[in-house]
Structure formats: structure tokens, C-alpha cells
Design a protein around this motif. Structure first.
Motif, PDB file in Angstrom:
ATOM      1  N   PRO A   1     -15.575  54.414 -26.207  1.00 39.21           N
ATOM      2  CA  PRO A   1     -14.449  54.890 -26.812  1.00 39.21           C
ATOM      3  C   PRO A   1     -14.824  56.090 -27.702  1.00 39.21           C
ATOM      4  CG  PRO A   1     -14.828  53.128 -28.216  1.00 39.21           C
ATOM      5  CD  PRO A   1     -15.895  52.960 -26.748  1.00 39.21           C
ATOM      6  N   THR A   2     -13.817  56.951 -27.931  1.00 40.11           N
ATOM      7  CA  THR A   2     -14.103  58.269 -28.758  1.00 40.11           C
ATOM      8  C   THR A   2     -14.731  57.767 -30.171  1.00 40.11           C
ATOM      9  OG1 THR A   2     -11.948  58.399 -29.550  1.00 40.11           O
ATOM     10  CG2 THR A   2     -12.604  59.833 -27.577  1.00 40.11           C
ATOM     11  N   THR A   3     -14.394  56.708 -30.638  1.00 39.35           N
ATOM     12  CA  THR A   3     -14.734  55.991 -32.031  1.00 39.35           C
ATOM     13  C   THR A   3     -16.084  55.372 -32.159  1.00 39.35           C
ATOM     14  OG1 THR A   3     -13.274  54.038 -31.686  1.00 39.35           O
ATOM     15  CG2 THR A   3     -12.317  56.204 -32.737  1.00 39.35           C
ATOM     16  N   ALA A   4     -16.705  55.299 -30.873  1.00 39.26           N
ATOM     17  CA  ALA A   4     -18.137  54.629 -30.827  1.00 39.26           C
ATOM     18  C   ALA A   4     -19.093  55.270 -31.693  1.00 39.26           C
ATOM     19  CB  ALA A   4     -18.636  54.545 -29.337  1.00 39.26           C
ATOM     20  N   SER A   5     -19.725  54.184 -32.149  1.00 35.72           N
ATOM     21  CA  SER A   5     -20.983  54.963 -33.314  1.00 35.72           C
ATOM     22  C   SER A   5     -22.088  55.758 -32.439  1.00 35.72           C
ATOM     23  CB  SER A   5     -21.522  53.875 -34.243  1.00 35.72           C
ATOM     24  OG  SER A   5     -22.207  53.057 -33.220  1.00 35.72           O
TER      25      SER A   5
ATOM     26  N   SER B   1     -26.859  53.280 -26.903  1.00 35.98           N
ATOM     27  CA  SER B   1     -27.093  51.936 -26.122  1.00 35.98           C
ATOM     28  C   SER B   1     -26.347  52.007 -24.851  1.00 35.98           C
ATOM     29  CB  SER B   1     -26.602  50.904 -26.637  1.00 35.98           C
ATOM     30  OG  SER B   1     -27.218  50.602 -28.274  1.00 35.98           O
ATOM     31  N   ALA B   2     -25.196  52.730 -24.602  1.00 35.36           N
ATOM     32  CA  ALA B   2     -24.318  52.578 -23.435  1.00 35.36           C
ATOM     33  C   ALA B   2     -25.028  53.653 -22.322  1.00 35.36           C
ATOM     34  CB  ALA B   2     -22.846  53.371 -23.732  1.00 35.36           C
ATOM     35  N   VAL B   3     -25.596  54.858 -22.892  1.00 33.10           N
ATOM     36  CA  VAL B   3     -26.532  55.710 -21.998  1.00 33.10           C
ATOM     37  C   VAL B   3     -27.512  54.988 -21.338  1.00 33.10           C
ATOM     38  CG1 VAL B   3     -27.763  57.702 -21.836  1.00 33.10           C
ATOM     39  CG2 VAL B   3     -25.723  57.744 -23.190  1.00 33.10           C
ATOM     40  N   THR B   4     -28.235  54.209 -22.330  1.00 38.22           N
ATOM     41  CA  THR B   4     -29.374  53.309 -21.875  1.00 38.22           C
ATOM     42  C   THR B   4     -29.336  52.476 -20.735  1.00 38.22           C
ATOM     43  OG1 THR B   4     -30.610  53.886 -24.080  1.00 38.22           O
ATOM     44  CG2 THR B   4     -31.600  52.202 -22.645  1.00 38.22           C
TER      45      THR B   4
ATOM     46  N   ALA C   1     -23.347  59.294 -39.341  1.00 40.67           N
ATOM     47  CA  ALA C   1     -22.040  59.728 -39.616  1.00 40.67           C
ATOM     48  C   ALA C   1     -21.302  60.308 -38.318  1.00 40.67           C
ATOM     49  CB  ALA C   1     -21.840  60.906 -40.734  1.00 40.67           C
ATOM     50  N   LEU C   2     -22.049  60.162 -37.249  1.00 34.66           N
ATOM     51  CA  LEU C   2     -21.780  60.709 -35.854  1.00 34.66           C
ATOM     52  C   LEU C   2     -20.906  59.339 -35.114  1.00 34.66           C
ATOM     53  CD1 LEU C   2     -24.380  63.011 -34.845  1.00 34.66           C
ATOM     54  CD2 LEU C   2     -22.195  63.781 -35.935  1.00 34.66           C
ATOM     55  N   GLN C   3     -19.870  59.945 -34.339  1.00 33.77           N
ATOM     56  CA  GLN C   3     -19.286  59.109 -33.519  1.00 33.77           C
ATOM     57  C   GLN C   3     -19.157  59.934 -32.089  1.00 33.77           C
ATOM     58  OE1 GLN C   3     -14.961  58.574 -35.105  1.00 33.77           O
ATOM     59  NE2 GLN C   3     -15.802  56.734 -35.883  1.00 33.77           N
ATOM     60  N   ALA C   4     -18.891  59.279 -31.287  1.00 32.72           N
ATOM     61  CA  ALA C   4     -18.884  59.777 -29.615  1.00 32.72           C
ATOM     62  C   ALA C   4     -18.058  61.188 -29.519  1.00 32.72           C
ATOM     63  CB  ALA C   4     -18.571  58.896 -28.593  1.00 32.72           C
TER      64      ALA C   4
END
Length: 330
Positions: free
Chosen positions: A223-227, A233-236, A271-274
Motif C-alpha cells: 500500500p502507499t502507506t507501507a514503510s 522486503s516486498a521487492v526482495t 520517515a519514508l513511506q512507499a
């Protein structure tokens, strides 16, 4: 291992010249064939176009080998065709000659004994025969509705026995007939590709949906709010070098690639999100697009992957490495 004696310079020169002579004789034969083309070829095409059934190609010996190739060329360019051995016809395969077929028979002499039974059968049953021969007055020529007569030229064989120039002319004449029929039918590159799904052209004309199949894995998504750590982790886990960033309604909002992650390290990643590191409005493709379009998009935009999107939602991801491995990209 036995060593092979090397030819002398004189022998090498003689063999080289002999090879060139054979090529010259073949060229001369094709020149003569080109000059001999007349209205008969158009008449042969008209006969085939007027018949709803298959073209059954037949021939004995070397003519049979050439006939097999001609049948394959016809079949791949819009004219349904197959090869049947003439001797097999005399032992039951005449049943393949339905009333609506056309027979294309090859015989340089026109007197091949094995062709007699099929030719007589065609005469009795009103099946038109198109002949390719050097002798229009032969048994084959006399029993043909259309005779494609090849010019009489010398064989390249020094004994005049082994079929060489004659088989080349037969092949060229069959190709000429196939291409004329292809033009008459309006057979396109798309049609050709559909007949060649295993070839490079056929593969490029496949739709993305066909490439995906029934079991396409859904692309990695967050989601856009993912840390930032969740994105990494998702890309990996996705192993495609990219992750889809989804809006609240599940539609595609952007893409995060390996490059985006590397650039993000210049900022405070905690501090970044997706939504902060994604590229919005990524290049996508419809599942009904051609695979050639996918390759063009990847190449033109110098990107490694893109999403397949249907109804605004990503259903698969295409990576250029996969396309290279599968042969879509050379």
C-alpha cells in the motif's frame, strides 16, 4: 583416430571450381525457369482457390522430398496442404483424396510408376491435378488439369542422373505458387505468426494474456502507506526488482524499483513511506497487447520491467530478463 590426408592445392582448386560450376548451372536453371513462367501458374492458383479442400502434394524420390517442403510452405502461408507418399496411396491412402481436394504432383519425367494409381483415381473422381514436370506430354502432364512445365536444362550431375537443377526448379516453382496464393488470400504477417507460435515472429505476436497463461503470479505489492523496510522486503520477495504500490481501492498508484530504493538512502529512510519513493504513473501494458509491444516499451523507455494492468489493477509483472530467457528479446 585416423588422420585424413590433405588435398593437394591442385585438387582444392579443382573442387572449388567444380562447386562454382554447380552453382552457375543452378543459377542458369532458375533464370530459364523465370523466363518460362506463363499463364499456367495463375491458372493453377485459380484452381486451388476455387476448391474448398486441402492441397494434397505428392511425388516420388527426390521429387517427394521437394513436395514435402512445398506442402509445408503452403500450409504455413494460408493454403491448407499436406504431403502423401504416392506408393502409400496405392495401399489405402487414396482415401485421403476427398472430392474437394486438389492434387499437386511432382515428377521431373512425369512417368513415375508410383504416380499412376493416384492419377487414374483423380481422373475417375473428378479431382483436378496440378503437375510440376519437364515433360507436358508425359502421363502426368496428360492427366493434369494444369501443367507447370519446367524448362529442359542439364542436371549439375556429371552423369546427368542425380536430380539437381531439376529439383531446385521444382522447389522454386512450388515456392512461387505458394507466394502467389499467399498474396491472393491476403495472408498477413499476423496470420503467419499465428501459424508459427514457436518462432520469433509468432512469439512476438502472442498477446500478453497468452504469455501469462492461466497461472500468472500476482506481482509483489504494497500500500502507499507501507514503510521503507516493508517496501524493501516486498521487492526482495518478489524477485522482479520492482513492487507495485497500490491505492486504497487496489488500483495501481506507482512503482518502486531497485533504483528508487538506492536513491532513497540519500534521505531519512525511517520517515519514508512507499508513496514518498515511488514513481507515479508507471508505464503499463494491457493484457491484450502484443508481446512485441511489450518489448518495444521496455526498449524505448530503457526500463527493466512493467506491470500488466487490467481495470486499473496490476495482474502481473513482465521483466526483460524473462523475455530474454524465453527468446522474445535477442
Amino acid at each position: 583416430m585416423t588422420e585424413t590426408a590433405l588435398s593437394s592445392p591442385e585438387d582444392i582448386a579443382a573442387m572449388t571450381e567444380r562447386a562454382r560450376e554447380v552453382i552457375r548451372l543452378n543459377i542458369e536453371a532458375l533464370d530459364a525457369l523465370e523466363r518460362s513462367i506463363d499463364v499456367s501458374l495463375a491458372r493453377a492458383a485459380d484452381v486451388i482457390m476455387s476448391r474448398p479442400g486441402y492441397v494434397v502434394v505428392t511425388g516420388m524420390g527426390k521429387s517427394g522430398h521437394i513436395g514435402g517442403k512445398i506442402a509445408a510452405t503452403l500450409a504455413s502461408t494460408g493454403t491448407n496442404a499436406f504431403f502423401v507418399h504416392p506408393a502409400e496411396m496405392s495401399h489405402g491412402d487414396l482415401g485421403m483424396l476427398r472430392p474437394d481436394v486438389t492434387v499437386l504432383a511432382l515428377s521431373n519425367s512425369g512417368e513415375s510408376r508410383e504416380l499412376r494409381d493416384p492419377l487414374i483415381y483423380c481422373q475417375r473422381n473428378g479431382i483436378p491435378v496440378i503437375a510440376i514436370t519437364q515433360r507436358p506430354t508425359s502421363f502426368l502432364g496428360r492427366n493434369a488439369a494444369v501443367c507447370l512445365t519446367m524448362p529442359k536444362v542439364a542436371e549439375a550431375c556429371p552423369n546427368g542422373l542425380a536430380p539437381t537443377t531439376s529439383t531446385l526448379m521444382s522447389l522454386a516453382l512450388g515456392d512461387a505458387l505458394a507466394m502467389v496464393l499467399m498474396d491472393r488470400r491476403g495472408f498477413t504477417a499476423l496470420d503467419f505468426g499465428l501459424h508459427h507460435p514457436g518462432g520469433a515472429l509468432g512469439m512476438s505476436l502472442q498477446s500478453v494474456r497468452e504469455w501469462m497463461g492461466d497461472n500468472a503470479a500476482a506481482p509483489a505489492a504494497v500500500p502507499t502507506t507501507a514503510s521503507f523496510s516493508e517496501v524493501v522486503s516486498a521487492v526482495t520477495e518478489g524477485r522482479k526488482g520492482a513492487v507495485a504500490v497500490l491505492n486504497a481501492d487496489g488500483t495501481l498508484g506507482g512503482i518502486v524499483t531497485d533504483g528508487d530504493i538506492r536513491r532513497a538512502f540519500q534521505r531519512d529512510i525511517n520517515a519514508l513511506q512507499a508513496a514518498d519513493i515511488m514513481s507515479p504513473n508507471p508505464i503499463t501494458v494491457d493484457p491484450d497487447a502484443r508481446m512485441s509491444d511489450v518489448v518495444d516499451l521496455l526498449t524505448a523507455n530503457k526500463i527493466s520491467n512493467l506491470f500488466v494492468v487490467e481495470d486499473g489493477r496490476p495482474t502481473a509483472i513482465v521483466h526483460i530478463a524473462e523475455l530474454m530467457q524465453a527468446g522474445y528479446v535477442s
